[in-house]
Design an enzyme around this catalytic site. Structure first.
Site, PDB file in Angstrom:
ATOM      1  N   ARG A  93     -25.169  25.702   6.770  1.00  0.00           N
ATOM      2  CA  ARG A  93     -24.752  27.051   7.151  1.00  0.00           C
ATOM      3  C   ARG A  93     -23.501  26.943   8.000  1.00  0.00           C
ATOM      4  O   ARG A  93     -23.432  26.075   8.889  1.00  0.00           O
ATOM      5  CB  ARG A  93     -25.831  27.751   8.007  1.00  0.00           C
ATOM      6  N   ASN A 109     -21.946  17.065  14.635  1.00  0.00           N
ATOM      7  CA  ASN A 109     -22.175  17.128  13.190  1.00  0.00           C
ATOM      8  C   ASN A 109     -21.878  15.754  12.603  1.00  0.00           C
ATOM      9  O   ASN A 109     -21.103  14.984  13.167  1.00  0.00           O
ATOM     10  CB  ASN A 109     -21.227  18.161  12.574  1.00  0.00           C
ATOM     11  N   HIS A 111     -20.428  14.130   9.018  1.00  0.00           N
ATOM     12  CA  HIS A 111     -19.742  14.527   7.788  1.00  0.00           C
ATOM     13  C   HIS A 111     -19.466  13.271   6.964  1.00  0.00           C
ATOM     14  O   HIS A 111     -19.037  12.250   7.509  1.00  0.00           O
ATOM     15  CB  HIS A 111     -18.430  15.242   8.137  1.00  0.00           C
ATOM     16  N   ASP A 147     -15.679  21.334   9.700  1.00  0.00           N
ATOM     17  CA  ASP A 147     -15.513  19.877   9.707  1.00  0.00           C
ATOM     18  C   ASP A 147     -14.320  19.425  10.546  1.00  0.00           C
ATOM     19  O   ASP A 147     -13.563  18.528  10.166  1.00  0.00           O
ATOM     20  CB  ASP A 147     -15.416  19.332   8.268  1.00  0.00           C
TER      21      ASP A 147
HETATM   22  C1  GRF Z   1     -25.246  13.803   4.776  1.00  0.00           C
HETATM   23  O1  GRF Z   1     -24.451  13.166   3.795  1.00  0.00           O
HETATM   24  C2  GRF Z   1     -24.389  14.396   5.858  1.00  0.00           C
HETATM   25  O2  GRF Z   1     -23.239  13.649   6.118  1.00  0.00           O
HETATM   26  C3  GRF Z   1     -24.018  15.735   5.298  1.00  0.00           C
HETATM   27  O3  GRF Z   1     -25.173  16.169   4.631  1.00  0.00           O
HETATM   28  C4  GRF Z   1     -25.940  15.047   4.210  1.00  0.00           C
HETATM   29  C5  GRF Z   1     -27.304  15.224   4.799  1.00  0.00           C
HETATM   30  O4  GRF Z   1     -28.191  14.247   4.341  1.00  0.00           O
HETATM   31  N1  GRF Z   1     -23.561  16.617   6.343  1.00  0.00           N
HETATM   32  P1  GRF Z   1     -29.652  14.161   4.945  1.00  0.00           P
HETATM   33  O5  GRF Z   1     -30.278  15.538   4.791  1.00  0.00           O
HETATM   34  O6  GRF Z   1     -29.526  13.768   6.386  1.00  0.00           O
HETATM   35  O7  GRF Z   1     -30.364  13.129   4.128  1.00  0.00           O
END
Ligand code: GRF
Length: 217
Positions: A93, A109, A111, A147
């Site tokens: 979100r 976060n 990424h 991001d």
């Molecule tokens: C990860 O690749 C993270 O970098 C991105 O969403 C994915 C989440 O994976 N923001 P998980 O739900 O932690 O397995």
């Protein structure tokens, strides 16, 4: 010293949540997960929280008529649990500027790219299309623009001949599982300071790293 009280926000698989739970289980780890919030009731990651006996809340965005109302519900749940730090881990979100401001420097976060390269979705396919030799992941403080924000930890992985997006994603995900617990530990230890929109890590290892070459020869 009191442990940092953390909330993890998820929307899906929850593998980063899983490794953060595992890291926090070590007695000396300086953070504890007090709350897991999912934006969807079917987020698979909720099972990891339940197994670990962590409180969960499901806050489906469809129940709220605006982003502002949804984010206010998030903040209310976080405040009720006296949360110090919010970790986004696959939380799908976009957050409002007001929420980002409320949790400034207390909202992180992960990424799946080496930001500022490849913000947004489909990072692995885009890295392959661009022909980069390295990609990786970034743990960063969140700012209003998607991001973006001060970078805390990055982990780099090589792009190898014949990789497809799925293979690259798996290699990056393994790196994520190292980078996120490291970032949380550094924050919990009080070693992360934001100065002028860059992160300073107090007492970081200054040993010289050799260059990583890809191809290596
Ligand atoms: C990860 O690749 C993270 O970098 C991105 O969403 C994915 C989440 O994976 N923001 P998980 O739900 O932690 O397995």
């Amino acid at each position: 010293m009191a442990k940092l009280k953390v909330a993890v926000l998820i929307s899906g698989r929850g593998s980063n949540l899983q490794v953060l739970i595992a890291a926090c289980a070590a007695p000396a780890f300086p953070a504890e997960i007090k709350l897991v919030i999912a934006s969807r009731a079917d987020a698979a990651g909720l099972a990891y929280a339940a197994e670990a006996g962590i409180a969960t809340a499901i806050i489906p965005h469809r129940d709220y008529r605006s982003r502002e109302a949804f984010d206010a519900a998030l903040t209310a749940a976080l405040e009720r649990a006296s949360i110090d730090l919010v970790c986004l881990a696959g939380f799908m979100r976009l957050l409002t500027p007001a929420f980002v401001a409320r949790w400034r420097d207390r909202l992180v976060n992960i990424h799946p790219s080496l930001l500022p390269a490849f913000p947004g979705l489909d990072t692995h396919a885009r890295a392959l299309a661009a022909g980069v030799r390295f990609t990786g992941c970034t743990v960063h403080f969140v700012r209003a623009e998607m991001d973006s924000g001060p970078i805390i930890v990055q982990a780099a992985v090589p792009v190898l001949p014949g990789d497809d997006a799925e293979q690259l994603a798996a290699r990056v995900l393994a790196a994520e599982h190292q980078a996120y617990p490291l970032a949380l530990r550094l924050i919990g230890e009080g070693r992360v300071r934001v100065a002028g929109e860059r992160v300073e890590i107090i007492g970081a290892d200054r040993a010289a790293f050799p260059s990583l070459l890809n191809p290596s020869g």
